[in-house]
Motif scaffolding. Structure first.
Motif, PDB file in Angstrom:
ATOM      1  N   ARG A  50      65.077 168.274  40.838  1.00  0.00           N
ATOM      2  CA  ARG A  50      65.703 167.868  39.723  1.00  0.00           C
ATOM      3  C   ARG A  50      65.003 168.146  38.408  1.00  0.00           C
ATOM      4  NH1 ARG A  50      70.332 166.229  36.924  1.00  0.00           N
ATOM      5  NH2 ARG A  50      70.942 164.742  38.882  1.00  0.00           N
ATOM      6  N   GLY A  51      65.266 169.040  37.635  1.00  0.00           N
ATOM      7  CA  GLY A  51      64.754 169.630  36.484  1.00  0.00           C
ATOM      8  C   GLY A  51      65.254 168.724  35.142  1.00  0.00           C
ATOM      9  N   CYS A  52      64.519 169.208  34.045  1.00  0.00           N
ATOM     10  CA  CYS A  52      65.135 168.590  32.752  1.00  0.00           C
ATOM     11  C   CYS A  52      66.343 168.984  32.333  1.00  0.00           C
ATOM     12  CB  CYS A  52      64.034 168.726  31.704  1.00  0.00           C
ATOM     13  SG  CYS A  52      63.821 170.674  31.189  1.00  0.00           S
ATOM     14  N   SER A  53      66.771 168.206  31.116  1.00  0.00           N
ATOM     15  CA  SER A  53      68.197 168.688  30.726  1.00  0.00           C
ATOM     16  C   SER A  53      68.639 169.810  30.308  1.00  0.00           C
ATOM     17  CB  SER A  53      68.757 167.244  29.850  1.00  0.00           C
ATOM     18  OG  SER A  53      67.729 167.598  28.516  1.00  0.00           O
ATOM     19  N   THR A  54      67.431 170.585  29.980  1.00  0.00           N
ATOM     20  CA  THR A  54      67.916 172.030  29.228  1.00  0.00           C
ATOM     21  C   THR A  54      67.197 173.065  30.242  1.00  0.00           C
ATOM     22  OG1 THR A  54      65.550 171.834  28.135  1.00  0.00           O
ATOM     23  CG2 THR A  54      67.429 171.058  26.846  1.00  0.00           C
ATOM     24  N   CYS A  55      66.953 172.534  31.360  1.00  0.00           N
ATOM     25  CA  CYS A  55      66.458 173.647  32.488  1.00  0.00           C
ATOM     26  C   CYS A  55      67.526 173.716  33.411  1.00  0.00           C
ATOM     27  CB  CYS A  55      65.243 173.116  33.151  1.00  0.00           C
ATOM     28  SG  CYS A  55      63.995 172.746  31.875  1.00  0.00           S
ATOM     29  N   LYS A  56      67.215 175.124  34.219  1.00  0.00           N
ATOM     30  CA  LYS A  56      67.922 175.475  35.456  1.00  0.00           C
ATOM     31  C   LYS A  56      66.786 175.925  36.421  1.00  0.00           C
ATOM     32  CE  LYS A  56      68.932 180.070  33.793  1.00  0.00           C
ATOM     33  NZ  LYS A  56      69.915 181.106  33.288  1.00  0.00           N
ATOM     34  N   LYS A 106      60.507 180.283  47.211  1.00  0.00           N
ATOM     35  CA  LYS A 106      59.982 179.780  45.870  1.00  0.00           C
ATOM     36  C   LYS A 106      61.004 179.375  44.751  1.00  0.00           C
ATOM     37  CE  LYS A 106      56.990 181.642  42.248  1.00  0.00           C
ATOM     38  NZ  LYS A 106      56.373 183.068  41.619  1.00  0.00           N
ATOM     39  N   TYR A 107      60.613 178.254  44.053  1.00  0.00           N
ATOM     40  CA  TYR A 107      61.470 177.451  42.988  1.00  0.00           C
ATOM     41  C   TYR A 107      60.765 177.845  41.776  1.00  0.00           C
ATOM     42  CZ  TYR A 107      59.026 173.359  43.574  1.00  0.00           C
ATOM     43  OH  TYR A 107      58.010 172.290  43.816  1.00  0.00           O
ATOM     44  N   GLU A 108      61.486 178.185  40.599  1.00  0.00           N
ATOM     45  CA  GLU A 108      60.869 178.038  39.332  1.00  0.00           C
ATOM     46  C   GLU A 108      61.721 177.254  38.386  1.00  0.00           C
ATOM     47  OE1 GLU A 108      59.300 182.309  38.249  1.00  0.00           O
ATOM     48  OE2 GLU A 108      60.693 182.732  39.910  1.00  0.00           O
ATOM     49  N   VAL A 109      61.319 176.683  37.574  1.00  0.00           N
ATOM     50  CA  VAL A 109      62.277 176.044  36.422  1.00  0.00           C
ATOM     51  C   VAL A 109      62.225 176.857  35.048  1.00  0.00           C
ATOM     52  CG1 VAL A 109      62.638 173.701  35.265  1.00  0.00           C
ATOM     53  CG2 VAL A 109      61.367 173.846  37.603  1.00  0.00           C
ATOM     54  N   VAL A 110      63.413 177.304  34.675  1.00  0.00           N
ATOM     55  CA  VAL A 110      63.547 177.977  33.659  1.00  0.00           C
ATOM     56  C   VAL A 110      64.534 177.457  32.599  1.00  0.00           C
ATOM     57  CG1 VAL A 110      62.825 180.187  34.675  1.00  0.00           C
ATOM     58  CG2 VAL A 110      65.353 179.537  34.600  1.00  0.00           C
ATOM     59  N   GLU A 111      64.521 178.006  31.362  1.00  0.00           N
ATOM     60  CA  GLU A 111      65.049 177.129  30.356  1.00  0.00           C
ATOM     61  C   GLU A 111      66.617 177.779  30.427  1.00  0.00           C
ATOM     62  OE1 GLU A 111      64.481 175.636  25.837  1.00  0.00           O
ATOM     63  OE2 GLU A 111      63.622 177.503  26.391  1.00  0.00           O
ATOM     64  N   LYS A 112      67.684 176.980  29.826  1.00  0.00           N
ATOM     65  CA  LYS A 112      68.707 177.486  29.992  1.00  0.00           C
ATOM     66  C   LYS A 112      69.219 178.128  28.612  1.00  0.00           C
ATOM     67  CE  LYS A 112      71.043 173.689  31.227  1.00  0.00           C
ATOM     68  NZ  LYS A 112      70.362 172.626  31.825  1.00  0.00           N
TER      69      LYS A 112
END
Length: 568
Positions: A82-88, A172-178
């Protein structure tokens, strides 16, 4: 020219500042290595939260060694990110090694694995993204999965096979901005154009009301250039908003749009930033379609033919009616871009919508507008099948039928007071060997079945006027339609519609006042979208008294009943 840059940096520290200001505070600016999460058999899903810039790994048990069925015993394990609301979330397959899968069979249930196969199943948690963005991986490396939203589940599906072939995986997972970045110039023959499109997430397959944010940054590379944006589709939930920031260093939105106003924009600077927040809802049943916009890079902020979109409306819950330009009269002449969406009545789900253009009179002003057009599209978005496109040179009356969810009609051009446009739309069913499929529906002479309430309303819904036949039965129908209703009740019974809005026409539905004058036609006769100035004043004065209306209605009903007895 349209250039989409997936991994580009902002041009200056001002860009970085703007990005931070318009991004939710829930997303941190620093990322951290979350290490490795081992996926092992567990009936409980392993869940953890991540922030922007975080990364980590998910592996099979005892990786890099192969696992055996003796350990897993044929089940599955789940890891939810689960990422932040502006992330994917971006997932890269580093090493996926499973035995060849037998004949692949799709599971009927969305949360079940493919039986008899070792594989990875990656999907989003929130609907409607889950169904569209579900993928199964059996082998490979360096493949990528990029989510729409911030909530992703990795499921390791395990068979009971006892073969000696290796079984292991590492991703591998990475959290990036939408953030979607688009740059262009006024003209460039090298890239062949200066226009493009952006849209809400998952358009036109609907977006989730999960309180997430999506950012779009459009930049004209000419520092003195501007951007024009017009929205071709606009179907938002009441909790959704679109914020517009005019300029890269703007810290507060210049305009916030809701579902009631379809935007038309021209920037004052060379950069415009759109921030779309989906909003949240506890109701899981319904997801709005969303929006799609066309942008164009221009050299000047002057737009002499900038159209008005306040003529647009969505018509739903209606078995038939009339669509015309009468409600535009106070604002004429003017440039318009009108979109009318006619949806199938959800409860009845008819075979289709029949649309007939019965009158069209457009003057010279509409003909001189270079982009004048009338488009009829099957479906409820601009991406549906084009049924007809007309301009001043080929405009004619016609008839269209759509078996899809509805019809999308768009009129663009200069409209004057003398111009006329009249559509009749009707929800229709095909006749069967036993007659109309719904009991009580009216069978037209041309074998269309229409709602019985449309008969004898002075509108030719059938197309052959058989529903308006001037025979004796139709005259009696008109008498009953005026208001004779049998109801035995105490005279002191409270009006069930007190404090709400009562639709007119043939269907006396009650609506909360919040749904009156919201540019969505909920009443059969569109009465909730007429006389809006009066309704607004009534709402402000809290004037919902209906006692006088009840007395008048009683006297009218009594008189009509006496008239009916006299006629019969």
């Amino acid at each position: 020219m349209e250039i989409v840059l997936k991994n580009d940096r902002f041009l200056s520290t001002g860009w970085l500042l703007t990005s931070f200001l318009i991004t939710s505070a829930a997303c941190l600016q620093v990322g951290m290595d979350r290490g490795t999460t081992s996926c092992f058999q567990n009936h409980e899903t392993v869940k953890f939260s991540v922030e922007k810039g975080d990364f980590g790994y998910v592996t099979s048990y005892d990786y890099p060694d192969n696992y055996t069925s003796d350990f897993y015993l044929g089940h599955s394990c789940n890891v939810e990110i689960r990422g932040c609301s502006t992330c994917k979330v971006k997932i890269t397959l580093m090493d996926v090694n499973f035995p060849n899968c037998p004949a692949v069979q799709k599971s009927k249930h969305r949360n079940l694995c493919i039986p008899g196969c070792d594989h990875l199943q990656i999907h989003e948690v929130d609907q409607p993204y889950h169904s569209k963005n579900l993928r199964n991986f059996h082998a490979g490396s360096e493949e990528e999965y990029i989510s729409i939203s911030s909530n992703v589940k990795i499921r390791h599906c395990i068979s009971n096979g006892t073969g000696t072939t290796g079984k292991r995986f590492r991703v591998k997972y990475e959290v990036v901005e939408k953030v979607q970045q688009i740059r262009g110039t006024v003209s460039s023959s090298m890239f062949g154009g200066d226009r493009g499109e952006i849209s809400s997430p998952n358009f036109p397959d609907r977006y989730a009301l999960n309180d997430e944010t999506f950012t779009y940054i459009i930049t004209n590379l000419d520092p003195y250039g501007k951007i024009r944006i017009i929205f071709d589709d606009w179907d938002l939930a009441s909790v959704s908003t679109l914020q517009v920031y005019d300029g890269p260093r703007t810290t507060s939105p210049s305009k916030v749009y809701t579902r009631h106003e379809r935007p038309v924009l021209v920037s004052k600077s060379s950069t415009i930033i759109l921030v779309f927040n989906t909003g949240s809802s506890k109701h899981r049943c319904c997801h709005p379609v969303g929006w799609k916009a066309s942008y164009q890079f221009v050299s000047s902020g002057q737009w002499n033919t900038m159209p008005s979109t306040n003529c647009s409306k969505i018509i739903e819950h209606s078995s038939g009616g009339i669509l015309n330009l009468d409600y535009l009269t106070p604002g004429l002449p003017a440039m318009f871009d009108c979109i009318w969406i006619i949806r199938k009545p959800a409860k009845k789900n008819p075979d289709g919508i029949l649309l007939r253009l019965t009158e069209i009179v457009f003057g010279q002003g509409w003909a001189e507008y270079p982009d004048n057009s009338l488009e009829v599209i099957s479906g409820t978005t601009s991406r549906g099948e084009l049924l007809g496109r007309y301009s001043a040179t080929n405009m004619t009356i016609g008839q269209w039928f759509s078996s899809g969810p509805g019809l999308y009609i768009r009129l663009r051009g200069a409209i004057s007071r003398e111009d006329r446009l009249n559509f009749i739309f009707t929800a229709v069913d095909n006749v069967t060997d036993d007659g109309c499929p719904r009991r009580g529906d009216y069978l037209c002479k041309n074998l269309w079945c229409i709602d019985k309430s449309l008969r004898c309303d002075n509108v030719d819904h059938c197309g052959d006027n058989s529903d308006e036949s001037p025979d004796t039965s139709c005259q009696f129908d008109q008498i009953w339609r005026l208001g004779i209703k049998w109801k035995l009740s105490d005279s002191s019974t409270k009006d069930p519609c007190a404090g709400n809005f009562k639709c007119g026409g043939n269907k006396y539905d009650c609506l909360p006042m919040s749904r009156v004058c919201d540019r969505v036609s909920d009443c059969f006769d569109d009465s909730d979208e007429k006389w809006c100035a009066y309704h607004t004043k009534r709402l402000e004065n809290n004037d919902f008294s209906s006692s006088g209306n009840n007395i008048a209605s009683y006297l009218q009903t009594l008189g009509l009943f006496i008239l009916y007895l006299f006629v019969t």
